[in-house]
Write a protein that holds these residues in place. Structure first.
Motif, PDB file in Angstrom:
ATOM      1  N   ALA A  79       0.812  -1.247   0.001  1.00 35.61           N
ATOM      2  CA  ALA A  79       0.105  -0.073  -0.042  1.00 35.61           C
ATOM      3  C   ALA A  79       0.813   1.196   0.000  1.00 35.61           C
ATOM      4  O   ALA A  79       0.598   2.460  -0.835  1.00 35.61           O
ATOM      5  CB  ALA A  79      -0.878  -0.043   1.053  1.00 35.61           C
ATOM      6  N   ALA A  80       2.020   1.196   0.754  1.00 34.90           N
ATOM      7  CA  ALA A  80       3.031   2.349   0.781  1.00 34.90           C
ATOM      8  C   ALA A  80       3.621   2.727  -0.627  1.00 34.90           C
ATOM      9  O   ALA A  80       3.702   3.672  -1.046  1.00 34.90           O
ATOM     10  CB  ALA A  80       4.048   2.212   1.599  1.00 34.90           C
ATOM     11  N   VAL A  81       3.986   1.416  -1.157  1.00 37.21           N
ATOM     12  CA  VAL A  81       4.335   1.682  -2.490  1.00 37.21           C
ATOM     13  C   VAL A  81       3.519   2.223  -3.522  1.00 37.21           C
ATOM     14  O   VAL A  81       3.850   3.151  -4.490  1.00 37.21           O
ATOM     15  CB  VAL A  81       5.184   0.138  -3.082  1.00 37.21           C
ATOM     16  CG1 VAL A  81       5.334   0.220  -4.677  1.00 37.21           C
ATOM     17  CG2 VAL A  81       6.096  -0.229  -2.275  1.00 37.21           C
TER      18      VAL A  81
ATOM     19  N   ILE B 111      10.130  10.785 -10.853  1.00 37.23           N
ATOM     20  CA  ILE B 111      11.382  10.543 -10.441  1.00 37.23           C
ATOM     21  C   ILE B 111      11.652   8.948 -10.323  1.00 37.23           C
ATOM     22  O   ILE B 111      12.781   8.637 -10.956  1.00 37.23           O
ATOM     23  CB  ILE B 111      11.625  10.863  -8.645  1.00 37.23           C
ATOM     24  CG1 ILE B 111      11.590  12.442  -8.596  1.00 37.23           C
ATOM     25  CG2 ILE B 111      12.899  10.362  -8.121  1.00 37.23           C
ATOM     26  CD1 ILE B 111      11.478  12.850  -7.338  1.00 37.23           C
ATOM     27  N   LEU B 112      10.960   8.167 -10.123  1.00 36.60           N
ATOM     28  CA  LEU B 112      10.878   6.634 -10.118  1.00 36.60           C
ATOM     29  C   LEU B 112      11.197   6.290 -11.541  1.00 36.60           C
ATOM     30  O   LEU B 112      11.976   5.450 -11.931  1.00 36.60           O
ATOM     31  CB  LEU B 112       9.833   6.009  -9.500  1.00 36.60           C
ATOM     32  CG  LEU B 112       9.915   5.943  -7.906  1.00 36.60           C
ATOM     33  CD1 LEU B 112       8.561   5.555  -7.214  1.00 36.60           C
ATOM     34  CD2 LEU B 112      11.019   5.213  -7.556  1.00 36.60           C
ATOM     35  N   LEU B 113      10.280   7.073 -12.425  1.00 30.33           N
ATOM     36  CA  LEU B 113      10.530   6.499 -13.923  1.00 30.33           C
ATOM     37  C   LEU B 113      11.842   6.966 -14.513  1.00 30.33           C
ATOM     38  O   LEU B 113      12.575   6.102 -15.168  1.00 30.33           O
ATOM     39  CB  LEU B 113       9.405   7.168 -14.732  1.00 30.33           C
ATOM     40  CG  LEU B 113       7.871   6.345 -14.542  1.00 30.33           C
ATOM     41  CD1 LEU B 113       6.826   7.335 -15.286  1.00 30.33           C
ATOM     42  CD2 LEU B 113       8.088   5.030 -15.062  1.00 30.33           C
ATOM     43  N   ALA B 114      12.062   7.918 -14.201  1.00 28.97           N
ATOM     44  CA  ALA B 114      13.554   8.399 -14.578  1.00 28.97           C
ATOM     45  C   ALA B 114      14.548   7.421 -14.050  1.00 28.97           C
ATOM     46  O   ALA B 114      15.553   7.378 -14.892  1.00 28.97           O
ATOM     47  CB  ALA B 114      13.729   9.922 -13.977  1.00 28.97           C
ATOM     48  N   LEU B 115      14.736   7.241 -12.620  1.00 29.41           N
ATOM     49  CA  LEU B 115      15.563   6.459 -12.377  1.00 29.41           C
ATOM     50  C   LEU B 115      15.596   4.984 -13.109  1.00 29.41           C
ATOM     51  O   LEU B 115      16.598   4.216 -13.167  1.00 29.41           O
ATOM     52  CB  LEU B 115      15.587   6.189 -10.731  1.00 29.41           C
ATOM     53  CG  LEU B 115      16.119   7.405  -9.967  1.00 29.41           C
ATOM     54  CD1 LEU B 115      15.400   7.318  -8.509  1.00 29.41           C
ATOM     55  CD2 LEU B 115      17.480   7.847 -10.290  1.00 29.41           C
TER      56      LEU B 115
ATOM     57  N   LEU C 289       6.045  -2.702 -10.652  1.00 31.05           N
ATOM     58  CA  LEU C 289       5.064  -1.942 -11.044  1.00 31.05           C
ATOM     59  C   LEU C 289       5.602  -0.885 -11.880  1.00 31.05           C
ATOM     60  O   LEU C 289       4.813  -0.262 -12.910  1.00 31.05           O
ATOM     61  CB  LEU C 289       4.595  -1.208  -9.759  1.00 31.05           C
ATOM     62  CG  LEU C 289       3.647  -2.151  -8.810  1.00 31.05           C
ATOM     63  CD1 LEU C 289       3.589  -1.412  -7.316  1.00 31.05           C
ATOM     64  CD2 LEU C 289       2.588  -2.492  -9.520  1.00 31.05           C
ATOM     65  N   LEU C 290       7.072  -0.432 -11.964  1.00 30.24           N
ATOM     66  CA  LEU C 290       7.386   0.447 -12.731  1.00 30.24           C
ATOM     67  C   LEU C 290       7.480   0.063 -14.110  1.00 30.24           C
ATOM     68  O   LEU C 290       6.954   0.687 -15.308  1.00 30.24           O
ATOM     69  CB  LEU C 290       8.698   1.144 -12.500  1.00 30.24           C
ATOM     70  CG  LEU C 290       8.579   1.879 -11.184  1.00 30.24           C
ATOM     71  CD1 LEU C 290      10.020   2.116 -10.542  1.00 30.24           C
ATOM     72  CD2 LEU C 290       8.074   3.335 -11.579  1.00 30.24           C
TER      73      LEU C 290
ATOM     74  N   SER D 133       5.201   1.857 -17.104  1.00 27.83           N
ATOM     75  CA  SER D 133       6.197   2.145 -18.309  1.00 27.83           C
ATOM     76  C   SER D 133       5.424   1.674 -19.650  1.00 27.83           C
ATOM     77  O   SER D 133       5.585   2.289 -20.570  1.00 27.83           O
ATOM     78  CB  SER D 133       7.415   1.630 -18.231  1.00 27.83           C
ATOM     79  OG  SER D 133       8.302   2.318 -17.209  1.00 27.83           O
ATOM     80  N   ASP D 134       4.922   0.478 -19.360  1.00 26.08           N
ATOM     81  CA  ASP D 134       4.278  -0.276 -20.708  1.00 26.08           C
ATOM     82  C   ASP D 134       3.292   0.839 -21.240  1.00 26.08           C
ATOM     83  O   ASP D 134       2.935   0.923 -22.487  1.00 26.08           O
ATOM     84  CB  ASP D 134       3.467  -1.377 -20.489  1.00 26.08           C
ATOM     85  CG  ASP D 134       4.779  -2.561 -20.301  1.00 26.08           C
ATOM     86  OD1 ASP D 134       5.995  -2.399 -20.662  1.00 26.08           O
ATOM     87  OD2 ASP D 134       4.446  -3.868 -19.675  1.00 26.08           O
ATOM     88  N   GLY D 135       2.517   1.445 -20.482  1.00 26.52           N
ATOM     89  CA  GLY D 135       1.394   2.245 -20.875  1.00 26.52           C
ATOM     90  C   GLY D 135       1.893   3.752 -20.833  1.00 26.52           C
ATOM     91  O   GLY D 135       1.141   4.680 -21.606  1.00 26.52           O
TER      92      GLY D 135
END
Length: 133
Positions: free
Chosen positions: A36-38, A50-54, A110-111, A115-117
């Motif tokens: 749930a936190a994620v 930020i997460l997608l960039a990393l 999850l990323l 990312s797929d979409g």
């Protein structure tokens, strides 16, 4: 055998096998809370950016991340503190620089799905391969 807690045995249920299954998958409350936190962290556009960039560009320092996502260094630092607290990024020092990277199997999966979409195919200079999404 149904794993209904003793104190709730007198409560009537319609589908005991399904209730047993539902109870079993929710048994590890710490894992459910972590998930749930994620998901909560992914629900903020800045943290997700930020997460997608990393995830796609690899390890980056705060100033490079700030430039990439269009935020201030202090806002990125604040977001990274929260992401670290949830076990979604790791920091590692390279000389005077602190670089961040995505960590955690759930976060990575999850990323990949997001990312797929969202990302599509993008030519990545640092890796030489397109980000397939």
């Amino acid at each position: 055998m149904h794993k209904v807690p003793e104190k709730r045995r007198e409560v009537r249920v319609i589908d005991p096998d399904q209730v047993c299954d539902a109870t079993a998958v929710l048994a590890d409350i710490e894992q459910v809370q972590q998930a749930a936190a994620v998901l909560d962290a992914l629900g903020d556009v800045n943290r997700l950016s930020i997460l997608l960039a990393l995830h796609h560009a690899g390890d980056l320092c705060v100033s490079d991340l700030a430039f990439a996502v269009g935020m201030s260094d202090s806002a990125v630092s604040h977001a990274l503190r929260l992401l670290r607290a949830h076990g979604m990024v790791l920091a590692h020092r390279e000389g005077r620089l602190v670089r961040y990277r995505v960590t955690g199997a759930l976060t990575e999966r999850l990323l990949d799905v997001v990312s797929d979409g969202v990302v599509g195919e993008v030519a990545l200079h640092a890796h030489g391969d397109p980000a397939v999404g």
